[in-house]
Design a protein around this motif. Structure first.
Motif, PDB file in Angstrom:
ATOM      1  N   HIS A  73       1.133  -1.992   6.592  1.00 48.31           N
ATOM      2  CA  HIS A  73       0.647  -3.175   5.871  1.00 48.31           C
ATOM      3  C   HIS A  73       1.472  -4.407   6.224  1.00 48.31           C
ATOM      4  N   PHE A  74       0.866  -5.305   7.030  1.00 44.67           N
ATOM      5  CA  PHE A  74       1.514  -6.549   7.447  1.00 44.67           C
ATOM      6  C   PHE A  74       0.900  -7.781   6.796  1.00 44.67           C
ATOM      7  N   ASN A 100      -4.609  -3.802  -4.203  1.00 44.50           N
ATOM      8  CA  ASN A 100      -5.926  -3.381  -3.731  1.00 44.50           C
ATOM      9  C   ASN A 100      -5.809  -2.304  -2.664  1.00 44.50           C
ATOM     10  N   LEU A 101      -4.880  -2.500  -1.753  1.00 44.04           N
ATOM     11  CA  LEU A 101      -4.691  -1.553  -0.659  1.00 44.04           C
ATOM     12  C   LEU A 101      -4.182  -0.210  -1.169  1.00 44.04           C
ATOM     13  N   LEU A 102      -3.247  -0.248  -2.110  1.00 45.39           N
ATOM     14  CA  LEU A 102      -2.723   0.996  -2.680  1.00 45.39           C
ATOM     15  C   LEU A 102      -3.804   1.757  -3.444  1.00 45.39           C
ATOM     16  N   ARG A 103      -4.690   1.039  -4.111  1.00 47.83           N
ATOM     17  CA  ARG A 103      -5.798   1.710  -4.814  1.00 47.83           C
ATOM     18  C   ARG A 103      -6.682   2.460  -3.814  1.00 47.83           C
ATOM     19  N   CYS A 104      -6.937   1.844  -2.669  1.00 50.27           N
ATOM     20  CA  CYS A 104      -7.718   2.526  -1.635  1.00 50.27           C
ATOM     21  C   CYS A 104      -6.992   3.775  -1.137  1.00 50.27           C
ATOM     22  N   VAL A 107      -7.424   6.511  -3.827  1.00 53.53           N
ATOM     23  CA  VAL A 107      -8.763   7.106  -3.884  1.00 53.53           C
ATOM     24  C   VAL A 107      -9.047   7.953  -2.660  1.00 53.53           C
ATOM     25  N   MET A 108      -8.598   7.493  -1.481  1.00 53.39           N
ATOM     26  CA  MET A 108      -8.939   8.163  -0.234  1.00 53.39           C
ATOM     27  C   MET A 108      -7.880   9.168   0.231  1.00 53.39           C
ATOM     28  N   GLY A 109      -6.830   9.332  -0.543  1.00 51.08           N
ATOM     29  CA  GLY A 109      -5.851  10.373  -0.237  1.00 51.08           C
ATOM     30  C   GLY A 109      -4.918  10.078   0.924  1.00 51.08           C
ATOM     31  N   ASP A 155       6.673   2.432  -7.576  1.00 60.72           N
ATOM     32  CA  ASP A 155       6.157   3.056  -8.796  1.00 60.72           C
ATOM     33  C   ASP A 155       5.012   4.011  -8.493  1.00 60.72           C
ATOM     34  N   TYR A 156       4.135   3.602  -7.574  1.00 60.60           N
ATOM     35  CA  TYR A 156       3.050   4.497  -7.206  1.00 60.60           C
ATOM     36  C   TYR A 156       3.590   5.734  -6.483  1.00 60.60           C
ATOM     37  N   GLY A 157       4.622   5.553  -5.678  1.00 58.21           N
ATOM     38  CA  GLY A 157       5.231   6.692  -4.999  1.00 58.21           C
ATOM     39  C   GLY A 157       5.804   7.712  -5.970  1.00 58.21           C
ATOM     40  N   ILE A 158       6.380   7.224  -7.053  1.00 61.29           N
ATOM     41  CA  ILE A 158       6.952   8.122  -8.066  1.00 61.29           C
ATOM     42  C   ILE A 158       5.866   8.957  -8.735  1.00 61.29           C
ATOM     43  N   SER A 159       4.699   8.364  -8.922  1.00 59.76           N
ATOM     44  CA  SER A 159       3.635   9.023  -9.678  1.00 59.76           C
ATOM     45  C   SER A 159       2.649   9.793  -8.801  1.00 59.76           C
TER      46      SER A 159
END
Length: 335
Positions: A73-74, A100-104, A107-109, A155-159
């Motif tokens: 992600h740049f 937005n990118l993290l949500r994708c 969802v897409m694994g 935070d997303y990495g932790i969860s």
């Protein structure tokens, strides 16, 4: 062919260098870029999809069409003084779009993520060189928008199962030695690019923004890293994650600081042109000194710099700009 990776902002200055190296390494690459500051001509490998990270529907379509193993992600806004004037734009483009990118990815694994961060997250650090464990106290919206993005990723990495490498860039400069890639923005504010423009008579002068910093010559000190070495750090980070490496935050620099005056003098020496230099007030949000401690990236990723030479950085920049002006044919710029 290796795995398929998504590169956001891959038509930009740094992203395009990484895309070229990914292609040379055998990766299948999809570049997602709105080309607001990048150029389609800079994408030398893979497929370019024109799109904005704010367009979640289009982003999901791209994820659904390809089976990405990792995201690099740049895409971001990155001019410090501009961020002070337009902070909401910076939080929208840098922080919200990272969300937005993290949500994708969620969802897409997709569980491998490499993020383009900045030394601006450190702010006015009392330490020099700065290590990754130093406090993050950004002094401008650009740095804060990037730090907030880091928090989202962490935070997303932790969860979740997401593993990431956050790369905190210091000052990036130079051009690809083969003469194929270099800085493209006509409104670049980076000192080396601006000074090279003055040497080529594109600009009438170079302004020194602040000569009263608490540094030996009163001008700001920065750590300059060649864009090719920075690009290699991203491939090293990708290999590291592919081998199961744990999440990391790493500085990207050489650990050598140069003042504004020193850089200007080296540009004059390398170019052979004595252009005018004038003093101007400090710009909002500029720290006095930012130099990296890069011990961790060498230890964790095994990264090795091959272009740690200020004159080499300047030479490749000038040669690239001359080539763009048609003053010299495309060639190997520096060996």
């Amino acid at each position: 062919m290796k795995n398929t990776v998504l590169v956001t902002g891959g038509a930009g200055y740094i992203g395009s260098h990484v895309v070229r190296q990914l292609g040379a390494a055998g990766y299948d690459v999809v570049v997602y870029d709105n080309c607001s500051t990048g150029s389609s001509t800079s994408v030398l490998h893979g497929k370019l999809v024109i799109g904005d990270l704010a367009d979640s529907e289009r982003l999901y379509q791209v994820f659904a069409k390809h089976e990405f193993s990792a995201v690099l992600h740049f895409a971001a806004s990155l001019v410090v003084p501009e961020s002070v004037i337009y902070p909401l734009d910076y939080y929208a483009n840098n922080t919200r779009n990272t969300l937005n990118l993290l949500r994708c990815c969620s969802v897409m694994g997709v569980n491998q993520f490499i993020f383009s961060s900045t030394a601006a997250v450190y702010g006015e650090s009392d330490a020099s060189p700065v290590t990754e464990s130093n406090p993050t106290q950004p002094i401008n919206p650009y740095g804060r928008s990037k730090l907030m993005s880091e928090w989202l990723i962490r935070d997303y990495g932790i969860s979740s199962s997401l593993r990431y490498v956050i790369l905190r860039y210091f000052n990036v400069a130079g051009a690809e030695p083969g003469g194929r890639l270099g800085p493209m923005s006509p409104n670049a504010t980076h000192l080396i690019k601006v000074a090279c423009d003055a040497a080529l008579k594109r600009k009438p002068e170079v302004r020194i923004y602040g000569s009263d910093f608490s540094t030996p010559d009163g001008t700001g000190i920065r750590d300059y890293i060649h864009v090719e070495d920075l690009a290699t750090a991203h491939l090293d980070a990708l290999y590291y994650l592919e081998e199961g490496g744990e999440s990391q935050i790493l500085n990207c620099g050489y650990g050598q600081g140069y003042s504004v005056r020193q850089v200007i003098e080296r540009v004059k020496a390398v170019s052979g042109v004595d252009f005018p230099v004038v003093s101007a007030p400090r710009r909002p949000g500029d720290p006095a000194c930012v130099v990296a401690c890069a011990d961790k990236i060498r230890k964790v990723l095994g990264w090795q710099a091959k272009h740690n030479d200020l004159d080499k950085i300047i030479h490749t920049t000038i040669a690239w700009e001359m080539q763009r002006d048609g003053l010299m044919p495309r060639q190997v710029l520096y060996v």
